[in-house]
Design a protein around this motif. Structure first.
Motif, short mmCIF file in Angstrom:
data_model
loop_
_atom_site.label_atom_id
_atom_site.label_comp_id
_atom_site.label_asym_id
_atom_site.label_seq_id
_atom_site.Cartn_x
_atom_site.Cartn_y
_atom_site.Cartn_z
N THR A 33 -73.49 81.87 58.14
CA THR A 33 -73.92 83.11 58.82
C THR A 33 -72.87 84.20 58.65
OG1 THR A 33 -75.10 81.81 60.44
CG2 THR A 33 -74.67 84.08 61.06
N GLU A 65 -79.49 79.24 54.73
CA GLU A 65 -79.50 77.81 55.06
C GLU A 65 -80.07 77.05 53.89
OE1 GLU A 65 -81.90 76.98 58.44
OE2 GLU A 65 -81.21 74.90 58.60
N SER A 114 -78.14 85.02 57.69
CA SER A 114 -77.64 83.71 57.28
C SER A 114 -78.47 83.12 56.13
CB SER A 114 -77.67 82.76 58.47
OG SER A 114 -78.95 82.68 58.99
N SER A 152 -74.82 73.66 54.50
CA SER A 152 -75.74 73.55 55.65
C SER A 152 -76.28 74.94 55.97
CB SER A 152 -75.01 72.93 56.85
OG SER A 152 -73.89 73.72 57.19
N ILE A 153 -75.54 75.69 56.80
CA ILE A 153 -75.97 77.07 57.09
C ILE A 153 -74.73 77.96 57.14
CG2 ILE A 153 -75.99 76.66 59.61
CD1 ILE A 153 -78.40 78.66 59.68
#
Lengths: 664, 258
Positions: free
Chosen positions: A100, A60, A58, A97-98
């Motif tokens: 994945t 972020e 991921s 934001s994040i």
């Protein structure tokens, strides 16, 4: 000298100053604001081989901004040798934001060792700090089963002891092992047992005793062990099974002894040499394909190669008993007599698609001796229309001709030779055999068991390739029956004990000295089981052969191909030796290779020049010789002057050290 | 029964592994079945010299008794030398006396003519006299190295372990010790004098033992002479060894190299 040094230093300083100024102006001209990001990568500590390896990675953002575009490479690296075993370009876009992503790859071809997954990304040309995670690939539990019966011959009703050995040769512990056993013969006895889990390299012996076997004849014992490997850390579970079989004989009851009466001693008669049970396989299907939920028929032909009548027992392990049915499982066969057994391949709609390698155990017995051979047949269960043998039959409107196209495809990883395919047309679908016309491939049409059979022959079908055959049925009797036309693909495997492996082609190019050429060797393997074959090419000293030795596994009816890179030094005829060996097979072939002199470039004739006189030539030689002598002499003198000189002072100081050490 | 030799020095960097590898390869190429063991548990480097850094089983596994001795032996294909490599990825470890005796009793039962053990620098314990037939002490012509060799020779004398001296990296520099000075301090003749030669760093970089990289190099010739000394002492009959190269082949290889 000093002046030159100062001058060069000054020029270097000026250049360095100019470079610094230039770089400063570049920085001030293009200020780029980059949104900072954090890369993370998560793997399980270990994975089971043969199951997929899944990992999450991921990106972020770390400063309340948006990362518009971050791209890079995700590598999986073998820790032992730092080789990249998998590589993938990855990209993250508009990360606020994040974000994945997940990767899932097969581990089948990866060796069992430690790896690490490493991810490096760059945003607008600026590298984000990469991340990596380490994991291990472990081989699953592998329970090897061995079975034996003692004694090998019993009288009816006497006890027999069956011993099952389990050995876990994998890297993971197994679950509890379920054993399903069957004693098959004139009497059938099933038995079950649940063995405790086995740690890696742990063994366990289980014994059973049976005393209720009363029917005389030959028996085969089968044991199938079912278990699984569980890896909690990666939440992976792999189901496995393995099996073994053995045989024993229940003898016919002996007549009760009559009352003793005096009788002359019989003259001992020399015992006849016992016949050794042997069975040969004439033909067997290599690959039979059917769409899940349908069934098809094929046949296995065997011959008695011994000099006595044999009892033949055929069996399929219980694991596959619902998938492959045999038309006969036990019968007598006379010397040189051949028997064809019908094989019925069955699958239902829930059968998992793929190729099943089904063993058929053929046990031949004469008196109390028996021998077993195992023939493997491949059954391909298909889910889609992408079949290895695909039939399209079109009955055009307002016509009385049905046109069929047969596509024969080799889905295996090996080249097939003498592929035979059969199209089975129900007799009731066609009025007469003459109404069937087949073309496109070598074929003949026969009549067998209620079917008209078109036998197709494909002499050579490389791996992954396909070929087409065509047929027409005139005036079909029933449109419904046409839909039940079956197609079977098989490769006859003629077994000759002395020549299951033979060299079919050797390609030797014309070599030139100091150049490299390729020698290509091809062998055909017609054995019935997978065997390891070693092929080695050797030459006289000075000839480089890379690789010299090739070892590979040969599957039934596979054409093995080896390419040797050979570098020859000098011209002439060079004798090379090709060694082919397999268990029970060794052959040597001498290969003469013609090596020509290297091609010469055409020289342009030069204009005539006066020859230097012999006097000036000898003077020149003498001068060179004198210079050489002086040079060598001066080197020797210089060397003599160099090096350490023996010093009494140093020697005594070392001796003092020695005495000090000895006193300690 | 093999003749087990320990390559020793108390100081690092004197060329223990270089001597061990090249002596082992020379003996093997002379037809003597030779096993080279990398017992440097802190910094194994035989693999670098032989181009066998990818070997992932070796001395560590042997010490851990993970399988039979034969399972840890790797063959250096170009020379035919048998070797138990040190595994480069393993952490430094120690060997108990009992463990060492077990390992060497197994080695004693093999049919090698020579077993050469490359050890790590430093002192050792008394039991080694029971497992080795001889120690080869390696020194360079420097005071510090010679002092350490004298110390080691003294400790070996105390435990009655036979030893020989090999002077390595003799460079003909004015500031280095004269071989005679070293021999006097050692109280014995050196069995081998190996010159400083650029073939050595080149061979390490190429992962090919110097004796195979260039037979004409001074270091190679001196090492082969050392191997000849040991083979003359051996009770074993050598195998066929390296094939003789004809004059024309030598001439051809000379041109090829140029």
């Amino acid at each position: 000298m000093k002046g030159i040094f100062i001058f060069i230093s000054a020029i270097l300083l000026i250049l360095l100053e100019a470079e610094l100024l230039a770089s400063q102006s570049t920085i001030s001209a293009s200020v780029t604001v980059v949104c900072p990001g954090i890369i993370s990568i998560k793997t399980a500590p270990a994975y089971i081989k043969y199951l997929n390896l899944s990992l999450n990675y991921s990106l972020e953002e770390a400063a309340n901004c948006i990362i518009p575009n971050a791209t890079g490479i995700l590598n999986i690296i073998n820790k032992a040798n730092s080789s990249v075993v998998f590589s993938k370009h990855v990209g993250f876009y508009n990360v606020s934001s994040i974000s994945t992503q997940r990767l899932s790859i097969s581990t089948n071809s990866l060796p069992n060792t430690t790896y690490y997954a490493s991810l490096n990304l760059s945003e607008l040309g600026y590298a984000i700090k990469g991340a990596s995670s380490e994991f291990e690939l472990l081989s699953p539990a592998n329970v090897v089963v061995k079975i034996s019966a003692y004694p090998s011959t019993i009288n009816p009703g006497t006890p027999i002891s069956i011993s099952i050995e389990l050995n876990n040769t994998g890297s993971l512990a197994s679950s509890s092992i379920g054993i399903n056993g069957l004693i098959s013969g004139p009497q059938k006895i099933y038995f079950n047992y649940l063995a405790s889990p086995l740690a890696p390299h742990q063994e366990e012996n289980i014994s059973f005793s049976f005393s209720n076997i009363t029917a005389p004849g030959s028996y085969t014992i089968y044991a199938v062990a079912s278990y699984n490997s569980l890896l909690k850390s990666s939440n992976q579970i792999l189901n496995s099974s393995s099996y073994a079989f053995s045989s024993f004989l229940v003898s016919h009851p002996t007549p009760s002894p009559t009352s003793p009466s005096p009788s002359p001693k019989p003259v001992p008669v020399p015992k006849p040499i016992r016949s050794i049970p042997q069975v040969g396989i004439i033909s067997a299907p290599l690959l039979a394909s059917a769409i899940a939920g349908t069934s098809l028929l094929s046949q296995l032909s065997i011959v008695d190669t011994s000099n006595a009548t044999e009892i033949i027992n055929l069996s399929v392990p219980s694991l596959y008993s619902s998938m492959l049915k045999l038309s006969a499982s036990s019968f007598f066969i006379k010397p040189n007599e051949s028997v064809a057994i019908q094989l019925g391949f069955f699958s239902n709609s829930t059968t998992q698609s793929g190729i099943y390698n089904i063993p058929i155990n053929i046990t031949a017995s004469i008196a109390n001796k028996s021998s077993t051979v195992t023939e493997y047949v491949q059954f391909e269960v298909l889910r889609s229309r992408n079949s290895s043998i695909l039939n399209q039959l079109i009955l055009a409107n307002n016509t009385n001709v049905a046109d069929g196209i047969l596509k024969i495809y080799n889905p295996t990883n090996a080249t097939m030779v003498n592929v035979r395919a059969s199209t089975l047309i129900p007799k009731s679908a066609v009025s007469n055999i003459s109404q069937i016309n087949a073309y496109g491939l070598i074929n003949n049409i026969t009549e067998e068991n209620g079917y008209y059979v078109i036998n197709w022959l494909v002499p050579y079908l490389p791996k992954g390739s396909s070929t087409y055959a065509y047929y027409s049925i005139y005036k079909p009797e029933s449109e419904t029956l046409l839909s039940s036309i079956q197609n079977i693909m098989e490769v006859p495997s003629y077994v000759k004990p002395s020549s299951t492996l033979r060299l079919i082609n050797i390609n030797v190019p014309t070599f030139y000295a100091n150049t490299t050429g390729h020698i290509v060797a091809e062998e055909l393997y017609t054995g019935t089981s997978i065997q390891s074959v070693a092929v080695q090419l050797l030459g006289p000293p000075g000839i480089s052969i890379v690789p010299s030795l090739i070892i590979e596994n040969a599957s039934p009816n596979q054409v093995l191909v080896q390419i040797f890179n050979v570098s020859m030094l000098s011209s002439g005829t060079t004798m090379l030796n090709l060694y082919i060996s397999m268990q029970g097979f060794n052959e040597t072939y001498s290969i003469p290779a013609l090596v020509l002199a290297p091609t010469t470039t055409t020289t342009i004739p030069q204009t005539m020049q006066p020859k230097p006189s012999s006097l000036s030539q000898s003077l020149e030689s003498a001068l060179i010789f004198t210079i050489l002598i002086i040079l060598i002499f001066s080197i020797i003198v210089a060397n003599r002057k160099r090096g350490p000189r023996y010093s009494e002072e140093r020697a005594s100081s070392l001796k003092e050290i020695r005495e000090m050490i000895k006193r300690e | 029964m093999p003749y087990i030799m320990r390559i020793s020095s108390q100081k690092g960097g004197v060329g223990k592994t270089t001597v061990a590898v090249n002596l082992a390869v020379s003996l093997q190429r002379r037809g003597y079945r030779t096993l080279l063991i990398d017992a440097d548990t802190a910094n194994p480097s035989v693999g670098f010299h032989l181009g066998m850094t990818n070997v992932n089983v070796g001395f560590k596994n042997l010490v851990k008794k993970e399988a039979q001795l034969k399972d840890f032996i790797s063959i250096h294909a170009p020379s035919g030398l048998h070797t138990i490599c040190g595994t480069i990825d393993s952490k430094p470890f120690t060997i108990s006396e009992e463990n060492a005796k077990t390992i060497y009793s197994k080695i004693k039962n093999t049919n090698y003519a020579f077993v050469i053990v490359d050890t790590q620098p430093g002192f050792t314990t008394d039991y080694i006299a029971k497992v080795y037939d001889e120690a080869i002490l390696i020194t360079t012509p420097e005071d510090t190295a010679v002092a350490s060799i004298i110390r080691l020779a003294h400790s070996f004398d105390k435990i009655h372990l036979k030893h020989h001296l090999v002077i390595n990296k003799i460079g003909r520099h004015k500031y280095e010790l004269h071989p005679k000075e070293i021999e006097e301090a050692y109280e014995g003749k050196a069995i081998g004098m190996l010159p400083e030669d650029e073939i050595v760093p080149m061979s390490i970089a190429e992962h090919i033992p110097a004796v195979m990289l260039s037979k004409r190099a001074k270091f190679s010739q001196a090492t082969v002479a050392l191997a000849e000394t040991y083979s003359a002492m051996s009770e074993y009959t050598p195998d066929e060894g390296i094939s003789k190269v004809s004059f024309w082949n030598r001439l051809w290889s000379l041109f090829k190299r140029r």
